[in-house]
Design a protein around this motif. Structure first.
Motif, short mmCIF file in Angstrom:
data_model
loop_
_atom_site.label_atom_id
_atom_site.label_comp_id
_atom_site.label_asym_id
_atom_site.label_seq_id
_atom_site.Cartn_x
_atom_site.Cartn_y
_atom_site.Cartn_z
N CYS C 41 0.93 -1.30 0.09
CA CYS C 41 0.09 -0.07 -0.08
C CYS C 41 1.01 1.18 0.14
O CYS C 41 1.71 1.39 0.98
N TYR C 43 1.97 5.53 -1.69
CA TYR C 43 1.51 6.74 -2.32
C TYR C 43 2.91 7.18 -3.20
O TYR C 43 3.81 7.22 -2.46
N ALA C 75 -1.69 5.10 3.36
CA ALA C 75 -1.05 3.98 2.93
C ALA C 75 -0.56 2.98 4.04
O ALA C 75 -0.79 1.77 3.88
N THR C 91 4.78 -1.16 2.98
CA THR C 91 4.70 0.27 2.22
C THR C 91 6.16 0.80 2.17
O THR C 91 6.94 0.64 2.76
#
Lengths: 282, 177, 406
Positions: C41, C43, C75, C91
């Motif tokens: 996850c 960004y 995220a 992440t």
């Protein structure tokens, strides 16, 4: 509540630690009743909560798995969790108005956008009550709180033309409703519908806070005063009067009309895996 | 054998400086060498030059910086001015006179012109193959590189115009012979 | 023979392994998938974006999920959610996103969620210079969230190959310690190109020293034992264990409680599960320390590579010099700072962060100096000049606007 409590709730958390006269119990009970009506067992549901009164008082009440996100983040945790959970498991969230419509609103919107399955009950006590009673995004106009000593003069998010449920509707929610906690059987029926939607459902329920809101706004901590006050300002959609603050009922029922987040993710991944799975990792 | 070989390429954006470094690095990997390649970052590009620093070695490479380049491929006057002071005596500057118009007479190292842009235009009607020409020259001048593997690497990194690239490489290779 | 040692050196390669010319971003993504990561996850943020891009391509092929979040806070919370559901997750970000991770880090540390986080450090504060290397989050990676009462595990790769090995190690440690593990990289590791060996067979993985740990699920009911033990399975929701996790101080079962004793029990675990098993985490590389050198140069991440070249050359010239490269940054390897010496911390920042930690670790009577550059690596010649000065007992001076010194 005995039968429902024994079946679904942890004895350690009963009675709840909420203030006496708090209306949160009505919201909580209605939701558990709706769950029971639909025949869910405790392991069918993963229960998430937020901070604030609504979150803290409902956390770890559910006999199954339960988690609490910090300020406003529970929707993001829930969306990640949704990906990993078995499709038949249901996510239920009990959160507060500040959490959902303030600090967590961005995350809420993206859960809505992706139609991630979660039944969110926003238990609205009309401001930030667990911190002593400050105004929030649903505090009615003119109401005195500790941080609006001259009366709430900012626009709020429940008035016609500026209704947060309309934002959520356009953002892609598939079930939206508003009630007050004394709506009883009608509220339970709405919650049943919300739970049947394999997608993003939100039920906004206004409930009375006697300790801070009642004292500041109405000058009374007597439960009966605030219960009566909330009830008198709520009317079903289409039957509004001049002094109506909360228009109650189902705002949108597009249940099961659009693909759910984890479902389309799974399907897409499966399709990509079929097409490219043999191409290796490079 | 030398502990490490440093190849520095610099010019302006759009000349394929990073691609040049990548091809040399790819050749290094194919030859079983250790390779590092620092490509220019944003601050440098806004400073008016693009840079690839390639280090090749039989052993694991510690510093990835070209502080004493064995070969400096200068593709703009600004790049030449910026990095010529790094050159050790044993190094060689390979420059394209189409871009580097003035050459310092005070350097100790060998400086060799390779009119890659001109030769590419003359032979292929386009400057597109200048870098393959340069790579031909580099493959000949930098001892550690294997000619055939550099050609392979060009063809791998640049999937189009295989014939032209092969021919351009040979022209460059022969030019510095 | 040089006295070069590396404890549990990760990333040993074999010439028969498949080799690439690739970036650290590529290496990290490959490693994550190999370690069993099935949810990433992220960004977009320079210079970590390519990890997200690579994961968006790789994960669906192995049945995993890439989710692009609405912001970095989300995220990491999404990654937490996926991990809570039983998936290994990850992440990656850079400074401006890393600061937004403070919130989810707290949650993940407190709820003991296994997770891997990569920070490709760039030049700050705030957005600073986006595509250039920095080392500004040395302490932030230790104190990643508010409230204290925890230890963190932070690994700092120096090469793309090491980034590969440490990413796998990060997943391994995160499962055993049930905590987020941070890979503190920098822009030159994520964006720089290098030869990279990727193991394909089990034998090759073993040869590289890679260790893997499968996800387990805590059966309950005591999810948060007040002990320092590791290898306690993490909470996984959806297994019917009646699991509880929250941001509040937990009882051993996970109920929210506000007592000092419960908080102490919880904090004890968060601190001592890591402190008391530091030997499992510790990794470092040293040069010539057994010669008890006068000057010991300390660096981590990419500047350590230039330092290593410079120290080796200075040593060849007969200078009394050694090097310490912490690979596991936190807990800080203070055991390596045994001898009284002149220490020099070389960092990619102007304020000097690790220098303070060396001051704490070095024995009485030691001197600790600082040499800082930012946005670009120091050079061997710059370092040699600094070594010469320090070995002559001369103080270092800043050279504005190129280098900073204490």
């Amino acid at each position: 509540m005995d039968y429902l409590a024994t079946k679904y709730l942890r004895s350690r958390k009963i009675p709840s630690s909420a203030c006496s006269g708090c209306g949160l119990g009505q919201c909580h009970k209605a939701l558990v009743k709706a769950i029971d009506d639909l025949g869910y067992e405790r392991n069918d549901i993963i229960w998430g909560t937020s901070i604030g009164c609504a979150g803290r008082q409902t956390f770890a009440t559910w006999k199954g798995d339960s988690f609490a996100g910090t300020h406003g983040r529970v929707y993001a945790i829930a969306r990640g969790l949704r990906l990993a959970l078995a499709p038949e498991k249901r996510l239920v969230l009990t959160v507060g108005d500040g959490d959902a419509f303030g600090i967590g609103f961005n995350h809420l919107l993206h859960a809505v956008r992706t139609n991630a399955q979660m039944t969110v009950m926003v238990c609205d006590n009309l401001g930030y009550q667990s911190t002593g009673g400050q105004y929030g995004w649903t505090t009615p106009p003119g109401v005195v709180t500790d941080s609006s000593p001259y009366g709430m003069f900012e626009p709020n998010w429940v008035q016609p033309g500026r209704d947060v449920l309309m934002i959520l509707k356009e953002a892609g929610a598939t079930f939206l409703a508003r009630h007050v906690s004394m709506d009883g059987g009608v509220l339970v029926e709405t919650l049943r519908k919300a739970l049947r939607n394999n997608g993003f459902s939100l039920v906004h329920v206004v409930y009375p806070c006697t300790t801070n809101f009642g004292k500041n706004a109405l000058g009374s901590r007597k439960p009966v005063d605030i219960f009566r006050w909330i009830k008198s300002h709520a009317k079903p959609l289409g039957l509004e009067k001049e002094d109506t603050i909360w228009r109650t009922g189902i705002y949108l029922d597009a249940s099961n009309s659009r693909p759910e987040f984890s479902q389309f993710m799974r399907e897409k991944v499966e399709e990509i895996r079929r097409r490219h799975g043999n191409e290796g990792a490079h | 054998m030398k502990e490490r070989t440093e190849i520095l390429a610099s010019g302006f954006g759009g000349q394929g400086v990073v691609r040049l470094g990548q091809i040399i690095g790819e050749a290094g990997v194919r030859q079983g060498l250790h390779v590092t390649m620092l490509k220019s970052h944003g601050t440098e590009m806004r400073g008016g030059y693009v840079r690839s620093q390639v280090v090749l070695s039989k052993d694991a490479i510690d510093s990835p910086i070209c502080e004493s380049p064995d070969c400096f491929i200068a593709l703009s006057g600004a790049a030449y001015g910026q990095f010529r002071h790094l050159m050790p005596k044993y190094g060689i500057i390979l420059y394209d006179p189409a871009f580097v118009e003035e050459i310092s007479q005070s350097l100790d190292c060998l400086q060799k012109a390779i009119p890659a842009k001109e030769l590419s235009s003359k032979n292929f009607g386009s400057p597109l193959f200048a870098n393959s020409l340069v790579l031909g020259a580099v493959a000949r001048l930098v001892g550690i590189l294997d000619k055939d593997i550099v050609v392979e690497s060009i063809l791998r990194v640049m999937p189009k115009f295989h014939d032209e690239n092969r021919r351009a490489f040979q022209i460059g290779y022969d030019y510095v012979g | 023979m040089t006295a070069e040692t590396q404890r549990d050196k990760p990333g040993k390669t074999d010439e028969t392994m498949k080799r690439y010319l690739e970036t650290g971003n590529f290496a990290v993504a490959q490693a994550a998938v190999m370690a069993g990561c099935r949810a990433f996850c992220g960004y977009p943020i320079t210079p970590a974006t390519e990890i997200a891009e690579a994961m968006s391509k790789l994960l669906p092929r192995v049945g995993g999920y890439y989710v692009q979040a609405e912001d970095e806070t989300a995220a990491m919370h999404l990654a937490i959610g996926a991990s809570l559901g039983g998936m290994k997750s990850m992440t990656a970000t850079s400074g401006p996103g890393f600061i937004l991770y403070a919130d989810p880090y707290g949650w993940a540390i407190g709820c003991e969620v296994p997770l891997v986080v990569l920070n490709a450090q760039r030049v700050g504060p705030v957005s600073g210079i986006t595509g250039a290397p920095g080392q500004g989050e040395f302490y932030l990676s230790r104190y990643v969230t508010q409230g204290g009462n925890f230890e963190t595990i932070v690994l700092a790769p120096g090469t793309a190959q090491e980034a590969f090995a440490l990413t796998i190690e990060a997943f391994y440690l995160s499962e055993r310690f049930r905590t987020p593990v941070t890979i503190l990289a920098d822009q030159l590791i994520t964006d720089g190109w290098e030869d990279l060996s990727i193991p394909e067979t089990e034998e090759e993985k073993r040869l590289m020293g890679l260790k893997f740990f499968e996800r387990r699920a805590h059966p309950g009911p005591k999810f948060y034992p007040p002990t320092d033990e590791i290898d306690v399975p993490p909470v996984v929701l959806g297994m019917g264990a009646g699991a509880l996790c929250s941001d509040w101080t937990p009882t051993e079962e996970g109920y929210d409680i506000e007592t000092v004793e419960a908080q102490h029990k919880h904090a004890y675990r968060l601190i001592y599960k890591i402190r008391n098993h530091k030997d499992i985490i510790m990794r470092s590389e040293t040069l010539f320390l057994d010669e008890e050198p006068d000057l010991v140069v300390v660096a981590y991440g990419t500047p350590s590579r230039v330092v290593k070249t410079a120290v080796k050359r200075a040593h060849e010239r007969g200078q009394s010099i050694g090097m310490i490269r912490p690979i596991s940054l936190w807990p800080f390897p203070e055991e390596l700072f045994k001898s009284r010496a002149t220490y020099l911390s070389v960092e990619l920042n102007y304020d000097g962060q690790m220098v303070r930690e060396i001051q704490r670790a070095a024995p009485c009577g030691s001197e600790v100096h600082f040499f800082g550059k930012c946005g670009e690596l120091p050079t061997v010649s710059e370092l040699q000049e600094v070594f010469d000065k320090l070995l002559k007992g001369e103080p270092l001076q800043r050279r504005g606007w190129e280098t900073e010194a204490w």
